[in-house]
Motif scaffolding. Structure first.
Motif, PDB file in Angstrom:
ATOM      1  N   VAL A 144     -12.326  42.495 -24.572  1.00 22.54           N
ATOM      2  CA  VAL A 144     -11.645  43.451 -24.990  1.00 22.54           C
ATOM      3  C   VAL A 144     -12.017  44.764 -24.022  1.00 22.54           C
ATOM      4  N   ALA A 145     -12.947  44.997 -23.282  1.00 24.93           N
ATOM      5  CA  ALA A 145     -13.056  46.146 -22.143  1.00 24.93           C
ATOM      6  C   ALA A 145     -12.073  46.289 -21.430  1.00 24.93           C
ATOM      7  N   PRO A 146     -11.567  45.019 -20.713  1.00 25.38           N
ATOM      8  CA  PRO A 146     -10.627  45.195 -19.633  1.00 25.38           C
ATOM      9  C   PRO A 146      -9.180  45.662 -20.110  1.00 25.38           C
ATOM     10  N   LEU A 147      -8.845  44.969 -21.457  1.00 21.05           N
ATOM     11  CA  LEU A 147      -7.828  45.416 -22.206  1.00 21.05           C
ATOM     12  C   LEU A 147      -7.587  46.741 -22.438  1.00 21.05           C
ATOM     13  N   LEU A 148      -8.472  47.271 -22.974  1.00 26.07           N
ATOM     14  CA  LEU A 148      -8.424  48.935 -23.188  1.00 26.07           C
ATOM     15  C   LEU A 148      -8.370  49.555 -22.107  1.00 26.07           C
ATOM     16  N   ALA A 149      -9.108  48.955 -21.025  1.00 29.37           N
ATOM     17  CA  ALA A 149      -9.066  50.113 -19.550  1.00 29.37           C
ATOM     18  C   ALA A 149      -7.574  49.838 -19.085  1.00 29.37           C
ATOM     19  N   ILE A 150      -6.904  48.799 -19.532  1.00 29.61           N
ATOM     20  CA  ILE A 150      -5.295  48.799 -18.955  1.00 29.61           C
ATOM     21  C   ILE A 150      -4.742  50.015 -19.477  1.00 29.61           C
ATOM     22  N   VAL A 151      -4.881  50.192 -20.907  1.00 31.64           N
ATOM     23  CA  VAL A 151      -4.331  50.899 -21.834  1.00 31.64           C
ATOM     24  C   VAL A 151      -4.670  52.209 -21.366  1.00 31.64           C
ATOM     25  N   ALA A 152      -6.070  52.627 -21.022  1.00 34.34           N
ATOM     26  CA  ALA A 152      -6.530  53.915 -20.726  1.00 34.34           C
ATOM     27  C   ALA A 152      -5.896  54.259 -19.405  1.00 34.34           C
ATOM     28  N   LEU A 153      -5.643  53.486 -18.600  1.00 34.81           N
ATOM     29  CA  LEU A 153      -4.985  53.931 -17.136  1.00 34.81           C
ATOM     30  C   LEU A 153      -3.446  54.773 -17.487  1.00 34.81           C
ATOM     31  N   LYS A 154      -2.906  54.486 -18.497  1.00 34.39           N
ATOM     32  CA  LYS A 154      -1.422  55.185 -18.842  1.00 34.39           C
ATOM     33  C   LYS A 154      -1.768  56.589 -19.302  1.00 34.39           C
ATOM     34  N   PHE A 155      -3.125  57.006 -19.441  1.00 33.83           N
ATOM     35  CA  PHE A 155      -3.420  58.183 -19.926  1.00 33.83           C
ATOM     36  C   PHE A 155      -3.594  59.332 -18.541  1.00 33.83           C
ATOM     37  N   GLY A 156      -2.904  60.337 -18.792  1.00 30.36           N
ATOM     38  CA  GLY A 156      -2.942  61.537 -18.048  1.00 30.36           C
ATOM     39  C   GLY A 156      -4.022  62.478 -18.345  1.00 30.36           C
ATOM     40  N   PRO A 157      -4.166  63.720 -17.831  1.00 29.24           N
ATOM     41  CA  PRO A 157      -5.249  64.530 -17.986  1.00 29.24           C
ATOM     42  C   PRO A 157      -5.194  65.128 -19.371  1.00 29.24           C
ATOM     43  N   SER A 158      -3.762  65.418 -20.015  1.00 27.75           N
ATOM     44  CA  SER A 158      -3.745  65.853 -21.413  1.00 27.75           C
ATOM     45  C   SER A 158      -4.208  64.824 -22.234  1.00 27.75           C
ATOM     46  N   GLU A 159      -4.012  63.583 -22.132  1.00 31.37           N
ATOM     47  CA  GLU A 159      -4.449  62.472 -23.070  1.00 31.37           C
ATOM     48  C   GLU A 159      -5.891  62.295 -22.914  1.00 31.37           C
ATOM     49  N   ARG A 160      -6.380  62.431 -21.650  1.00 32.15           N
ATOM     50  CA  ARG A 160      -7.885  61.942 -21.560  1.00 32.15           C
ATOM     51  C   ARG A 160      -8.497  63.309 -22.269  1.00 32.15           C
ATOM     52  N   PRO A 166     -20.693  45.877 -27.476  1.00 27.71           N
ATOM     53  CA  PRO A 166     -19.625  46.732 -27.783  1.00 27.71           C
ATOM     54  C   PRO A 166     -19.821  48.479 -27.598  1.00 27.71           C
ATOM     55  N   THR A 167     -20.956  48.827 -27.558  1.00 31.66           N
ATOM     56  CA  THR A 167     -21.197  50.157 -27.197  1.00 31.66           C
ATOM     57  C   THR A 167     -20.892  50.576 -25.908  1.00 31.66           C
ATOM     58  N   LEU A 168     -20.745  49.568 -24.884  1.00 32.77           N
ATOM     59  CA  LEU A 168     -20.190  49.623 -23.663  1.00 32.77           C
ATOM     60  C   LEU A 168     -18.690  49.542 -23.401  1.00 32.77           C
ATOM     61  N   ILE A 169     -18.019  49.172 -24.463  1.00 34.08           N
ATOM     62  CA  ILE A 169     -16.784  49.031 -24.459  1.00 34.08           C
ATOM     63  C   ILE A 169     -15.916  50.686 -24.109  1.00 34.08           C
ATOM     64  N   PRO A 170     -16.324  51.483 -24.973  1.00 30.23           N
ATOM     65  CA  PRO A 170     -15.574  52.812 -24.669  1.00 30.23           C
ATOM     66  C   PRO A 170     -16.336  53.401 -23.634  1.00 30.23           C
ATOM     67  N   LEU A 171     -17.292  53.070 -23.040  1.00 32.06           N
ATOM     68  CA  LEU A 171     -17.990  53.471 -21.714  1.00 32.06           C
ATOM     69  C   LEU A 171     -17.009  53.182 -20.641  1.00 32.06           C
ATOM     70  N   LEU A 172     -17.083  51.685 -20.741  1.00 34.13           N
ATOM     71  CA  LEU A 172     -15.903  51.156 -19.538  1.00 34.13           C
ATOM     72  C   LEU A 172     -14.670  51.512 -19.411  1.00 34.13           C
ATOM     73  N   ALA A 173     -14.006  51.436 -20.603  1.00 29.76           N
ATOM     74  CA  ALA A 173     -12.475  51.946 -20.987  1.00 29.76           C
ATOM     75  C   ALA A 173     -12.044  53.054 -20.565  1.00 29.76           C
ATOM     76  N   PHE A 174     -13.090  54.062 -21.395  1.00 31.10           N
ATOM     77  CA  PHE A 174     -12.440  55.360 -21.322  1.00 31.10           C
ATOM     78  C   PHE A 174     -13.445  56.429 -20.788  1.00 31.10           C
TER      79      PHE A 174
END
Length: 517
Positions: free
Chosen positions: A131-147, A322-330
Motif C-alpha cells: 500500500v505505501a508505494p501506491l499511496l506515495a504515487i498519489v501523494a506526488l500529485k499534491f502541491g503545497p496547498s494540498e499538502r 501500517p502506522t508507517l504507511i502515512p509516514l512514508l506516503a505523506f
C-alpha cells in the motif's frame, strides 16, 4: 515505481551480520521492556534514539523497529502472568490471558499471544509493503496547498481520535504545533518564540523532547506511585513458575489454527487502525477484541479462552507496520512510535515524504525488509525467553527508576554534547507528567511537533507561489477544497459523538442512582 537496483542494494545492506545483530538486540530489549509494567514501545525507542546517531541507517532501523515490534508483543507477557499489562497495547489481553493463567494454562496463553502477534504483524507488513508505494504515487500529485490541508486533516484526526475528550487531544496537538515554531523562521530565518534564550535560536531538537515526554515523565509518575504505595507490587511468582514447567500444557498447531477467524479480524481491524494517524496499537487491540467478541458470541470471549488472546494480540501487532504507511506516503506519522522512527530517518538525512521512494529508495526498501525479517526474530526470541521475561516484570521500581533516569540524562546529553538539551528534556519530562496527571494524550504533541514545520513550510510556499493571495493559496485546486471540507466534517462528527457519549454516560449514572434508591 519499483526500483530493482535499489531493492538489490537494500538486501545487500540489510542481510549483514551487523544489521541482524542490532535487530536481534532491539527485539530482545523491546520484549523485555514490554514485559515491565509502566514502560512502552515509545519509551524504549526514545531512550535508544540517541544511540542511532552514530550508527548507519540500516542498523538504526533494525534496532528501533526491533524495539517497536518486541515491546508491542512483550506487554502481553505481564498481562497474562499477573494481570498487569506491560504496555497499554496489552490491556485487552488481560481479560482472557490472566484467567487462563489462573487455570494453569499460562504457557498456552503466552504462546498463543506470541503466535497471533507474529501472524498479525507479518501479514500487516505485507499490506504495508503493497500500500505505501501506491499511496506515495498519489501523494506526488499534491502541491503545497494540498499538502497543507492534508496535514491539517491529520491534526484534526489526531484530536478527534485521542480519547474521550476532544478538547484534550486538540490541546496536545496545538502545544506540539507551538513547540515546532520555536527557533528561527524557515523562510526568513527570523528568531521567534525563543523567550530571549540564545540556545533556542536553532529550535528544540527531537531527541530531548521525546525522551522527556515518554521516558522522564513516566519515571516521575512511577516515583509518585511509589510514594503513595511505599511498597513493591506483589506478583504471583509460584503461578508464573508453574505455568512454564516442562509438564505444563503447551499450544498445539490445531489450537493455533482454530483461532484463524480471530486472527483475521485482528489483522483487518489492526491494519486499518494503523493507517489512521493517532489511533495506535491500543485502539487496534480493543477494537479487534470487541469485534471478535461480537462476531462469535458462542465462543465466550472474555471468559478465559484462546480466541480472546488471539484477537487482542493480532490486533495490536497488526498496527505496527501500517502506522508507517502515512509516514512514508505523506510524511505524517501514524503513531508516536512511527514518529520516533521518522525522527531517526531525519537524523540520517532521509526526511519522510512522498519523495522518499524516488530520493531514498534503498532506505525505504531496507525498512521493508527489516519489518518482515523482524517477525521471525520476534518469534524465536519471544519463544526462547518467555519465562525470563515473565519474571522480569517482577523487578522492583526502586531499581528501575534510577537506571532509566540516568539513561535519559545520558541520552539527551550525548546527542550533541549540549547541556541545554538535558534542561529541555527535564522541562518536557515535567510537561509530560502534567499531561498524564490531567489525562491529556502525549502522542498528538509529538506528531504535530514533527509535522508542524512541514505544515508551515507548505503554507508559506503556497503563499509565495500565489503572491500572498490567501484564497488562491488555500483553495486553488478541487482536491484542496475536498480536504478542507473533510477536516470540517470530521471535526463536526467528533463533536457530535462526544456530546452523544456524554449524554449516554449521564443517563447511565441517573439510572444507576435510581436503581440504588
Amino acid at each position: 515505481m519499483i526500483n530493482v537496483d535499489a531493492i538489490l542494494d537494500a538486501f545487500s545492506l540489510v542481510l549483514t551480520f551487523r544489521v541482524m545483530y542490532w535487530l536481534a538486540i532491539g527485539i530482545t530489549i523491546g520484549v523485555g521492556e514490554g514485559a515491565i509494567p509502566g514502560l512502552s514501545a515509545s519509551t524504549g525507542i526514545a531512550l535508544l534514539l540517541p544511540l542511532t546517531f552514530a550508527m548507519d541507517t540500516a542498523s538504526s532501523l533494525g534496532l528501533l523497529i526491533g524495539v517497536y515490534k518486541g515491546a508491542v508483543y512483550g506487554g502481553s507477557i505481564s498481562a497474562i502472568s499477573f494481570a498487569t499489562p506491560g504496555t497499554p497495547e496489552a490491556a485487552a489481553t488481560v481479560y482472557d490471558g490472566y484467567k487462563m493463567m489462573q487455570r494453569g494454562k499460562g504457557k498456552k496463553a503466552i504462546l498463543m499471544a506470541l503466535y497471533a502477534s507474529v501472524t498479525g504483524d507479518t501479514l500487516s507488513d505485507v499490506i504495508t509493503i503493497v500500500v505505501a508505494p501506491l499511496l506515495a504515487i498519489v501523494a506526488l500529485k499534491f502541491g503545497p496547498s494540498e499538502r497543507f490541508w492534508l496535514m491539517v486533516l491529520a491534526v484534526t484526526l489526531l484530536g478527534a481520535l485521542s480519547g474521550r475528550h476532544l478538547a484534550k487531544g486538540m490541546l496536545s496537538a496545538a502545544l506540539g504545533l507551538f513547540i515546532g515554531t520555536i527557533g528561527s523562521d524557515p523562510i526568513g530565518a527570523v528568531s521567534r518564540n525563543t523567550f530571549g534564550l540564545w540556545w533556542l535560536e536553532e529550535g528544540i531538537h527531537l531527541i530531548p523532547v521525546v525522551i522527556g515526554i515518554f521516558a522522564m515523565s513516566r519515571m516521575l509518575e512511577e516515583c509518585v506511585d511509589l510514594l503513595k504505595e511505599n511498597k513493591t507490587v506483589q506478583s504471583a511468582k509460584s503461578a508464573i513458575m508453574s505455568a512454564f514447567t516442562t509438564g505444563s500444557e503447551g499450544l498445539s498447531f490445531r489450537e493455533y489454527l482454530s483461532c484463524w477467524k480471530e486472527m483475521a479480524i485482528g489483522l483487518g481491524v489492526g491494519s486499518f487502525v494503523g493507517m489512521l494517524p493517532g489511533l495506535g496499537s491500543t485502539v487496534g487491540a480493543f477494537l479487534s477484541f470487541s469485534v471478535a467478541k461480537q462476531a462469535s458470541p458462542h465462543k465466550k470471549i472474555g471468559t478465559g479462552v484462546l480466541e480472546g488472546v488471539a484477537a487482542a494480540e493480532s490486533g495490536n501487532n497488526a498496527t505496527v507496520g501500517p502506522t508507517l504507511i502515512p509516514l512514508l506516503a505523506f510524511g505524517i506519522p501514524g503513531s508516536s512510535g512511527a514518529a520516533l522512527i521518522g525522527g531517526a530517518l531525519m537524523l540520517h538525512g532521509a526526511t519522510p515524504s512522498p519523495m522518499m521512494f524516488e530520493l531514498y529508495p534503498t532506505v525505504v526498501y531496507s525498512l521493508f525488509i527489516i519489518l518482515f525479517i523482524g517477525n521471525f526474530f520476534n518469534l524465536a526470541i519471544g519463544r526462547f525467553f518467555a519465562l525470563f521475561y515473565a519474571r522480569l516484570g517482577q523487578l522492583p521500581r526502586n531499581l528501575l527508576i534510577p537506571l532509566i533516569v540516568m539513561m535519559a540524562v545520558i541520552g539527551s546529553y550525548s546527542f550533541q554534547g549540549n547541556p541545554y538539551d538535558v534542561v529541555v528534556m527535564l522541562v518536557f519530562g515535567f510537561i509530560g507528567f502534567g499531561m498524564r496527571l490531567f489525562g491529556i494524550p502525549d502522542a498528538p504533541l509529538v506528531i504535530t511537533f514533527l509535522i508542524g514545520p512541514m505544515l508551515e513550510a507548505s503554507l508559506r510556499k503556497a503563499l509565495l507561489i500565489n503572491r500572498g493571495d490567501w484564497f488562491e493559496a488555500l483553495f486553488k485546486s478541487p482536491l484542496a477544497v475536498v480536504l478542507f471540507v473533510a477536516a470540517i466534517v470530521l471535526t463536526y462528527i467528533s463533536i457530535r459523538l462526544q456530546v452523544h457519549e456524554r449524554i449516554l454516560s449521564v443517563s447511565e449514572e441517573e439510572d444507576a442512582e435510581q436503581s440504588g434508591l
